[in-house]
Design a protein around this motif. Structure first.
Motif, PDB file in Angstrom:
ATOM      1  N   PRO A 198       1.324   5.164  -7.698  1.00  0.00           N
ATOM      2  CA  PRO A 198       2.495   5.643  -8.457  1.00  0.00           C
ATOM      3  C   PRO A 198       3.545   6.316  -7.582  1.00  0.00           C
ATOM      4  O   PRO A 198       4.748   6.162  -7.828  1.00  0.00           O
ATOM      5  CB  PRO A 198       1.879   6.640  -9.450  1.00  0.00           C
ATOM      6  CG  PRO A 198       0.461   6.214  -9.601  1.00  0.00           C
ATOM      7  CD  PRO A 198       0.064   5.714  -8.251  1.00  0.00           C
ATOM      8  N   LYS A 199       3.095   7.049  -6.569  1.00  0.00           N
ATOM      9  CA  LYS A 199       4.050   7.735  -5.702  1.00  0.00           C
ATOM     10  C   LYS A 199       4.785   6.754  -4.777  1.00  0.00           C
ATOM     11  O   LYS A 199       5.865   7.069  -4.271  1.00  0.00           O
ATOM     12  CB  LYS A 199       3.329   8.789  -4.854  1.00  0.00           C
ATOM     13  CG  LYS A 199       2.772   9.954  -5.664  1.00  0.00           C
ATOM     14  CD  LYS A 199       3.876  10.729  -6.350  1.00  0.00           C
ATOM     15  CE  LYS A 199       3.324  11.897  -7.141  1.00  0.00           C
ATOM     16  NZ  LYS A 199       4.399  12.643  -7.853  1.00  0.00           N
ATOM     17  N   MET A 200       4.199   5.586  -4.558  1.00  0.00           N
ATOM     18  CA  MET A 200       4.847   4.578  -3.721  1.00  0.00           C
ATOM     19  C   MET A 200       5.715   3.622  -4.531  1.00  0.00           C
ATOM     20  O   MET A 200       6.285   2.674  -3.974  1.00  0.00           O
ATOM     21  CB  MET A 200       3.795   3.762  -2.958  1.00  0.00           C
ATOM     22  CG  MET A 200       3.099   4.496  -1.845  1.00  0.00           C
ATOM     23  SD  MET A 200       2.201   3.345  -0.771  1.00  0.00           S
ATOM     24  CE  MET A 200       0.999   2.685  -1.915  1.00  0.00           C
ATOM     25  N   LYS A 201       5.814   3.840  -5.815  1.00  0.00           N
ATOM     26  CA  LYS A 201       6.496   2.880  -6.684  1.00  0.00           C
ATOM     27  C   LYS A 201       7.943   2.645  -6.262  1.00  0.00           C
ATOM     28  O   LYS A 201       8.421   1.505  -6.230  1.00  0.00           O
ATOM     29  CB  LYS A 201       6.449   3.374  -8.130  1.00  0.00           C
ATOM     30  CG  LYS A 201       7.024   2.385  -9.127  1.00  0.00           C
ATOM     31  CD  LYS A 201       6.878   2.884 -10.549  1.00  0.00           C
ATOM     32  CE  LYS A 201       7.444   1.875 -11.532  1.00  0.00           C
ATOM     33  NZ  LYS A 201       7.309   2.341 -12.935  1.00  0.00           N
ATOM     34  N   THR A 202       8.643   3.710  -5.904  1.00  0.00           N
ATOM     35  CA  THR A 202      10.054   3.565  -5.529  1.00  0.00           C
ATOM     36  C   THR A 202      10.212   2.740  -4.260  1.00  0.00           C
ATOM     37  O   THR A 202      11.020   1.808  -4.205  1.00  0.00           O
ATOM     38  CB  THR A 202      10.699   4.948  -5.337  1.00  0.00           C
ATOM     39  OG1 THR A 202      10.585   5.689  -6.551  1.00  0.00           O
ATOM     40  CG2 THR A 202      12.172   4.800  -4.980  1.00  0.00           C
ATOM     41  N   VAL A 203       9.426   3.073  -3.238  1.00  0.00           N
ATOM     42  CA  VAL A 203       9.554   2.343  -1.974  1.00  0.00           C
ATOM     43  C   VAL A 203       9.045   0.912  -2.116  1.00  0.00           C
ATOM     44  O   VAL A 203       9.563  -0.007  -1.468  1.00  0.00           O
ATOM     45  CB  VAL A 203       8.813   3.076  -0.830  1.00  0.00           C
ATOM     46  CG1 VAL A 203       9.487   4.392  -0.520  1.00  0.00           C
ATOM     47  CG2 VAL A 203       7.347   3.287  -1.160  1.00  0.00           C
TER      48      VAL A 203
END
Length: 287
Positions: free
Chosen positions: A203-208
């Motif tokens: 989830p924390k890597m979703k943007t990248v």
């Protein structure tokens, strides 16, 4: 604050105008050619939407578009998971961090035409290191100039080698931005490695990852130089992507009208699919 934002636009405006000028003039030229026919001497004849209808009904266009989508699909399902896996295995602290980052960035620094030429030599059956190894050591009959499957495998392998690093670096940037408190809480709760990846890291890597997927889609869907240098679209038309076919029509056959219409359709498909990707990836954020 509002006044400062307005002042900032004065610094950005020249760049925006320059980019708009460089984009709009070629676009207007392409649109002009797409609705007209020319036989030289700068004489044009109105065609309307005939070229668009001809392209959309063309089996040649459908075949090239299918190959382009297939290539892009294979690239995404290979490079994105592979890039995430490599990023997860890279160290987060210590002296090896800059070494790994530099090694990951090296393939992306090589120009596209050089990459194609390198892999062309690398895969030659007689003198190429990979080609010689496959043919004379493993006994595999490998010749990408004769075998369409070998050509496809070579192009995909080349692109994976060249551009997986982009996914790795973006994923790594997302991973190192996660606060240690999340990992400490997961450790206290006894979470498994898969749970940490599923509920914290992913989830924390979703943007990248959204950026990585969009960039890799647009680049792979518009790829031209590497496969053209490597195979020239062959054997036959087996690796003739839409981009290669477009150049053949425009510069090889000098059919500027159909080529302009095809380029606009190509552009519209790229925009549409990119928008769909972005919408699906950011659907939860928008809600």
């Amino acid at each position: 604050m509002k006044t400062e934002n307005q002042k900032a636009w004065f610094f950005v405006l020249p760049v925006l105008l320059l980019v708009a000028f460089n984009a709009l003039i070629p676009m207007m030229t392409v649109v002009n050619y797409s609705v007209q026919e020319t036989f030289g001497d700068n004489v044009f004849f109105w065609q309307g939407l005939d070229w668009f209808q001809q392209i959309l009904r063309s089996e040649r266009f459908h075949a090239a578009l299918g190959r382009q989508f297939l290539f892009t699909f294979l690239i995404l399902i290979i490079e994105v998971p592979l890039g995430i896996a490599i990023a997860l295995s890279m160290p987060r602290k210590g002296l090896w961090v800059p070494v790994c980052l530099v090694l990951m960035a090296l393939p992306m620094l090589i120009p596209w035409n050089v990459v194609g030429a390198m892999w062309n030599i690398f895969t030659l059956p007689d003198i190429g290191l990979l080609g010689y190894f496959l043919n004379h050591v493993l006994g595999i009959n490998y010749d990408m100039t004769q075998d369409p499957l070998a050509a496809w495998v070579t192009i995909i392998t080349m692109d994976v080698w060249h551009w997986t690093s982009l996914v790795v670096l973006l994923s790594y940037a997302g991973l190192v931005s996660i606060p240690d408190a999340y990992y400490q809480a997961a450790k206290i709760d006894g979470a498994s490695n898969w749970s940490v990846f599923r509920f914290i890291q992913l989830p924390k890597m979703k943007t990248v990852l959204t950026i990585a997927i969009l960039l890799r889609f647009m680049d792979s869907f518009n790829i031209y130089t590497e496969p053209f240098v490597l195979t020239g679209g062959g054997p036959g038309n087996s690796t003739t992507m839409l981009s290669i076919d477009l150049v053949k029509i425009a510069l090889g056959q000098f059919d500027l009208g159909p080529a302009a219409a095809m380029s606009l359709i190509y552009f519209a498909i790229t925009l549409l699919v990119s928008w769909l990707f972005y919408t699906l990836m950011t659907k939860d954020d928008l809600n």
